[in-house]
Design a protein around this motif. Structure first.
Motif, PDB file in Angstrom:
ATOM      1  N   ASN A  42       0.890  -1.247  -0.263  1.00  0.00           N
ATOM      2  CA  ASN A  42      -0.029   0.031  -0.006  1.00  0.00           C
ATOM      3  C   ASN A  42       0.882   1.206   0.187  1.00  0.00           C
ATOM      4  OD1 ASN A  42      -2.428   1.468   0.026  1.00  0.00           O
ATOM      5  ND2 ASN A  42      -2.273   1.515   2.243  1.00  0.00           N
ATOM      6  N   VAL A  43       0.296   2.134  -0.159  1.00  0.00           N
ATOM      7  CA  VAL A  43       1.171   3.698  -0.194  1.00  0.00           C
ATOM      8  C   VAL A  43       0.423   4.584   0.779  1.00  0.00           C
ATOM      9  CG1 VAL A  43       2.059   5.324  -1.824  1.00  0.00           C
ATOM     10  CG2 VAL A  43       1.530   3.263  -2.679  1.00  0.00           C
ATOM     11  N   THR A  69       4.671  -2.013   2.876  1.00  0.00           N
ATOM     12  CA  THR A  69       4.075  -0.704   2.647  1.00  0.00           C
ATOM     13  C   THR A  69       5.091   0.030   1.769  1.00  0.00           C
ATOM     14  OG1 THR A  69       4.953  -0.043   4.700  1.00  0.00           O
ATOM     15  CG2 THR A  69       2.630  -0.505   4.763  1.00  0.00           C
ATOM     16  N   THR A  70       4.712   0.744   0.849  1.00  0.00           N
ATOM     17  CA  THR A  70       5.505   1.745   0.183  1.00  0.00           C
ATOM     18  C   THR A  70       5.124   3.169   0.722  1.00  0.00           C
ATOM     19  OG1 THR A  70       5.684   0.349  -2.021  1.00  0.00           O
ATOM     20  CG2 THR A  70       5.793   2.774  -2.313  1.00  0.00           C
ATOM     21  N   TRP A  72       5.128   7.265   1.281  1.00  0.00           N
ATOM     22  CA  TRP A  72       5.797   8.725   0.821  1.00  0.00           C
ATOM     23  C   TRP A  72       5.581   9.843   1.839  1.00  0.00           C
ATOM     24  CZ3 TRP A  72       1.743  12.853   0.592  1.00  0.00           C
ATOM     25  CH2 TRP A  72       0.787  12.644   1.307  1.00  0.00           C
ATOM     26  N   THR A 148       9.314   0.078   0.746  1.00  0.00           N
ATOM     27  CA  THR A 148      10.048   1.100   0.034  1.00  0.00           C
ATOM     28  C   THR A 148       9.662   2.490   0.412  1.00  0.00           C
ATOM     29  OG1 THR A 148       9.352  -0.524  -2.016  1.00  0.00           O
ATOM     30  CG2 THR A 148       9.988   1.810  -2.604  1.00  0.00           C
ATOM     31  N   ILE A 150       9.688   6.346  -0.746  1.00  0.00           N
ATOM     32  CA  ILE A 150       9.427   7.251  -1.947  1.00  0.00           C
ATOM     33  C   ILE A 150      10.009   8.681  -1.647  1.00  0.00           C
ATOM     34  CG2 ILE A 150       7.893   8.481  -3.536  1.00  0.00           C
ATOM     35  CD1 ILE A 150       6.008   6.360  -3.539  1.00  0.00           C
TER      36      ILE A 150
END
Length: 205
Positions: A42-43, A69-70, A72, A148, A150
């Protein structure tokens, strides 16, 4: 047009966001059980100031589905870079731009405490031999449930600085993380519902 429409829809559902999150978690359970569908990431927004979603709400998903989870905004719109120290706004920075006046009002208003917290974190970064940006990024990467991160950069030098944050992840031992939590004062606590879900998962294993 598509962006404006999406933003309008997002603003309409924002007051009910928490309800959507609970529905999303139930959907994950349903999809894995009854559908040939596996949601692997998910982001969500995640940084030193916005921790609840990644560190609390999704805990049952990590435990049960190996969910990743990605994330931001690891630098909280630049606040965790330290560039806005003591409320100063450098020329050319995001908060200096007219189109981000709404963000400036938030960061210098209701969330001005974030600038103070960033200043308090700087000595920890200096002791570790890294910049405040690198500390904030390394902190995100150190979370085992973050797959990840971003990140953005305005130039090649800034990009390299951010990438070098990986070198400091190993330095964030339990003592350093506890010190950071002491400065932030916002470590999420497991709710009764979340703990129950984790207990059920443990028993199932």
């Amino acid at each position: 047009v598509i962006f404006v429409s999406f933003w309008a829809i997002f603003m309409l559902i924002l007051p009910f966001y928490d309800h959507f999150i609970h529905i999303f978690i139930l959907f994950c359970h349903f999809s894995v059980t009854f559908l040939p569908l596996f949601i692997l990431f998910n982001v969500p927004l995640d940084n030193m100031f916005e921790r609840e979603r990644v560190e609390h709400d999704y805990l049952p998903l990590y435990a049960q589905f190996g969910y990743g989870t990605t994330i931001w905004s690891p630098l909280a719109s630049g606040i965790l870079s330290g560039k806005y120290s003591k409320g100063q706004i450098p020329a050319g920075s995001r908060l200096s731009l007219e189109k981000y006046s709404w963000l400036k009002d938030i960061k210098l208003g209701a969330k001005s405490y974030q600038i103070d917290k960033a200043d308090e974190l700087r000595p920890i970064a200096e002791r570790l031999g890294c910049t405040l940006s690198q500390l904030a990024l390394a902190w995100c990467v150190a979370n085992k449930n973050v797959s990840t991160v971003i990140m953005g950069a305005s130039n090649a030098a800034q990009l390299q600085e951010n990438l070098d944050a990986i070198k400091f992840v190993a330095k964030l031992d339990e003592g350093v993380m506890s010190e950071i939590d002491g400065v932030l004062g916002n470590k999420p606590q497991k709710s009764a519902i979340t703990q129950q879900a984790l207990n059920v998962r443990a028993i199932a294993k």
